[in-house]
Design an enzyme around this catalytic site. Sequence first.
Site, PDB file in Angstrom:
ATOM      1  N   GLU A   7       1.111 -11.863  -3.376  1.00 30.55           N
ATOM      2  CA  GLU A   7      -0.338 -12.116  -3.354  1.00 30.55           C
ATOM      3  C   GLU A   7      -0.983 -11.824  -4.707  1.00 30.55           C
ATOM      4  O   GLU A   7      -2.151 -12.123  -4.919  1.00 30.55           O
ATOM      5  CB  GLU A   7      -0.999 -11.278  -2.245  1.00 30.55           C
ATOM      6  CG  GLU A   7      -1.180  -9.793  -2.524  1.00 30.55           C
ATOM      7  CD  GLU A   7       0.107  -8.953  -2.484  1.00 30.55           C
ATOM      8  OE1 GLU A   7       1.215  -9.544  -2.353  1.00 30.55           O
ATOM      9  OE2 GLU A   7       0.004  -7.728  -2.615  1.00 30.55           O
TER      10      GLU A   7
ATOM     11  N   GLY B 298       0.867  -1.170   0.000  1.00 33.89           N
ATOM     12  CA  GLY B 298       0.000   0.000   0.000  1.00 33.89           C
ATOM     13  C   GLY B 298       0.901   1.216   0.000  1.00 33.89           C
ATOM     14  O   GLY B 298       1.802   1.319  -0.827  1.00 33.89           O
TER      15      GLY B 298
ATOM     16  N   ARG C 103       6.160   0.130  -7.573  1.00 33.88           N
ATOM     17  CA  ARG C 103       6.831   1.199  -6.819  1.00 33.88           C
ATOM     18  C   ARG C 103       7.523   0.608  -5.580  1.00 33.88           C
ATOM     19  O   ARG C 103       7.351   1.069  -4.453  1.00 33.88           O
ATOM     20  CB  ARG C 103       5.845   2.297  -6.431  1.00 33.88           C
ATOM     21  CG  ARG C 103       5.281   3.040  -7.639  1.00 33.88           C
ATOM     22  CD  ARG C 103       4.387   4.190  -7.261  1.00 33.88           C
ATOM     23  NE  ARG C 103       3.224   3.776  -6.496  1.00 33.88           N
ATOM     24  CZ  ARG C 103       2.168   3.147  -7.025  1.00 33.88           C
ATOM     25  NH1 ARG C 103       2.119   2.895  -8.308  1.00 33.88           N
ATOM     26  NH2 ARG C 103       1.173   2.791  -6.257  1.00 33.88           N
TER      27      ARG C 103
ATOM     28  N   HIS D 229       5.048  -8.350  -4.614  1.00 34.16           N
ATOM     29  CA  HIS D 229       3.668  -8.649  -4.201  1.00 34.16           C
ATOM     30  C   HIS D 229       3.334 -10.117  -4.468  1.00 34.16           C
ATOM     31  O   HIS D 229       2.730 -10.430  -5.498  1.00 34.16           O
ATOM     32  CB  HIS D 229       2.690  -7.768  -4.981  1.00 34.16           C
ATOM     33  CG  HIS D 229       2.669  -6.354  -4.512  1.00 34.16           C
ATOM     34  ND1 HIS D 229       1.757  -5.887  -3.593  1.00 34.16           N
ATOM     35  CD2 HIS D 229       3.472  -5.311  -4.813  1.00 34.16           C
ATOM     36  CE1 HIS D 229       1.988  -4.611  -3.353  1.00 34.16           C
ATOM     37  NE2 HIS D 229       3.021  -4.226  -4.083  1.00 34.16           N
TER      38      HIS D 229
ATOM     39  N   CYS E 205       6.137  -5.362   0.414  1.00 31.58           N
ATOM     40  CA  CYS E 205       6.259  -4.040  -0.207  1.00 31.58           C
ATOM     41  C   CYS E 205       6.176  -2.940   0.858  1.00 31.58           C
ATOM     42  O   CYS E 205       7.086  -2.827   1.664  1.00 31.58           O
ATOM     43  CB  CYS E 205       5.241  -3.887  -1.329  1.00 31.58           C
ATOM     44  SG  CYS E 205       5.741  -2.614  -2.499  1.00 31.58           S
TER      45      CYS E 205
HETATM   46  N1  GLN Z   1       5.867   2.940  -2.774  1.00 29.12           N
HETATM   47  C1  GLN Z   1       5.118   2.501  -1.637  1.00 29.12           C
HETATM   48  C2  GLN Z   1       5.712   3.078  -0.360  1.00 29.12           C
HETATM   49  O1  GLN Z   1       6.758   3.609  -0.373  1.00 29.12           O
HETATM   50  C3  GLN Z   1       5.074   1.001  -1.560  1.00 29.12           C
HETATM   51  C4  GLN Z   1       4.343   0.450  -2.767  1.00 29.12           C
HETATM   52  C5  GLN Z   1       3.631  -0.827  -2.536  1.00 29.12           C
HETATM   53  O2  GLN Z   1       3.401  -1.271  -1.415  1.00 29.12           O
HETATM   54  N2  GLN Z   1       3.213  -1.401  -3.634  1.00 29.12           N
HETATM   55  O3  GLN Z   1       5.101   3.012   0.667  1.00 29.12           O
END
Ligand code: GLN
Length: 196
Positions: free
Chosen positions: A168, A49, A131, A166, A81
């Site tokens: 999932e 997230g 990201r 990810h 992530c």
């Molecule tokens: N770029 C997000 C962050 O820095 C992480 C991205 C993700 O969880 N898909 O929090």
Amino acid sequence: MADLRVGVLALQGDFEAHAKTLRALGAEPREVRTPAQMEGLDALVIPGGESTTIGKQISSAGLETALRAHHEAGRPILGTCAGLIVCDAEHLGFIDAVAKRNAFGRQLQSFEADIEVEGAGDEPLRAVFIRAPWVESHGEGVEVLASYDGHPVAIREGSVLACAFHPELTDDPRFHAIFMAMTTAARERAGEEARR
Ligand code: GLN
């Protein structure tokens, strides 16, 4: 082992996909939004997230104490992530590693790659990076389970497993299976201690 209760932090991000994968592996996922929902969990997933948002929501939901108690009891935690960032040494401090946010840069914001993951067998695992962070530095006690482009993207220390991608978002449950094996082992250990 049947009946493993695995909480999925459901404050923000893609918690439903984690629940689906956990269910496919025979676990009982539970959405967690309050400290009371942390009770009786065998393990917890902190999903992807936006790490700043998830961190703020952990504070405003009053969840930090319950998360720390879960970690201190040796119950496994999977951070994916943004969840990896939330677990790192600069945030909750559950793993002796520092994540670099949005590390792959603008050209490579989101991509997929086949990576080799220690403990997932010989077949490479398709990893979805969105990201994503990478692990910028880590302590000696941290095992690197996978790297991409020379940077660790899956790590483990004690009861904490974390990855930059990810797991999932594909149909391949092998990464979650590593986590479920950790959870089964932790529950067996806890059961042995209780019988002593
Ligand atoms: N770029 C997000 C962050 O820095 C992480 C991205 C993700 O969880 N898909 O929090």
